[in-house]
Scaffold this motif. Sequence first.
Motif, PDB file in Angstrom:
ATOM      1  N   ASP A 122     -10.713   6.638   0.864  1.00  0.00           N
ATOM      2  CA  ASP A 122     -10.034   6.225   2.198  1.00  0.00           C
ATOM      3  C   ASP A 122     -10.961   6.862   3.380  1.00  0.00           C
ATOM      4  O   ASP A 122     -10.685   8.283   3.587  1.00  0.00           O
ATOM      5  N   GLN A 125      -9.068   9.177   6.705  1.00  0.00           N
ATOM      6  CA  GLN A 125      -7.998  10.208   6.639  1.00  0.00           C
ATOM      7  C   GLN A 125      -8.260  11.579   7.426  1.00  0.00           C
ATOM      8  O   GLN A 125      -7.620  12.400   7.442  1.00  0.00           O
ATOM      9  N   GLN A 129      -7.759  13.735   1.473  1.00  0.00           N
ATOM     10  CA  GLN A 129      -7.779  12.722   0.812  1.00  0.00           C
ATOM     11  C   GLN A 129      -6.362  12.499  -0.091  1.00  0.00           C
ATOM     12  O   GLN A 129      -6.315  13.551  -0.889  1.00  0.00           O
ATOM     13  N   THR A 205      -8.898   2.046  -0.078  1.00  0.00           N
ATOM     14  CA  THR A 205      -8.029   1.290   0.704  1.00  0.00           C
ATOM     15  C   THR A 205      -7.641  -0.018   0.179  1.00  0.00           C
ATOM     16  O   THR A 205      -6.775  -0.797   0.836  1.00  0.00           O
TER      17      THR A 205
END
Length: 218
Positions: A122, A125, A129, A205
Motif C-alpha cells: 500500500d 501509508q 506498512q 490495496t
Amino acid sequence: MFFRQKPMTIPSAAEALPGRDQELAIAANHYVNGASLKGPYPEGAETIYFGLGCFWGAERLFWQLPGVLVTAVGYQGGHTPNASYEEVCSGRTGHTESVKVVYDPKVISLEKLLKTFWEEHDPTQGMRQGNDMGTQYRSAIYTTTPEQAEIVEQSRASYQNALRQRGLGPITTQIGEAGPFYYAETYHQQYLAKNPNGYCGLAGTGVSCPIGVGVAAE
C-alpha cells in the motif's frame, strides 16, 4: 519486523547515527539462484531499488519473476553508512528497508517490475506498512538511469489515478535517484527461502496497476 513504537520522521544528517566505514560481511552468492550478490552482473543488466515495507517478503516477490537476475536486501535512503539492522530499527539512520533488483530488460520490462511493486503493498501509508510502523517501512523507488526515472513517474501517475478512482489517498512513495545501498546482514538475504514460514506483512490495496501507454503486458 513486528509492531513497535518508532520515530515517524526521518532524522537529519546531524541527528543520524554515525555508522562505520567498514561494510557488513555478507555471503557472496544468492541463496536461491547462486548468482553473485555484488556482481559483476551480465552485460546489459539494469538495477533499480524498491522499498515496500519489510524487505523479507518484498525480496521474494522479485526473485520469483523471470528476467530478474539478482536480488538483495539492504538499507538505503538515509544518512548512516554501513548501518546495522538494529541501528535501522532505531529510526535514527533515515534508511528504509530496500530491495536491490538486477534485471535483464530484454526479458522483463521495468513496467512489469513496477506493476509488482505498486500492487503488492500500500503506497499511501507514509511511514508504515500495516502494523509495521516506522521510517524503515516507508515506500520508496530509487532509480539508476534517467530513462528509469521517467518510466517510474509515468507509472506513479497512472497508479495514482487508479487509486483515486477507488477512493484511496495520495501516493506517499519516496522517488529519487539511488544513493548508497548498504547490504543487510546475511541472515536477512533471501530470508523467506531460508525460512519459508517466516513473517511477511505485505498487503496490497487490491487496485490493479495499469500498464503504461505503449507498453505490452507480459
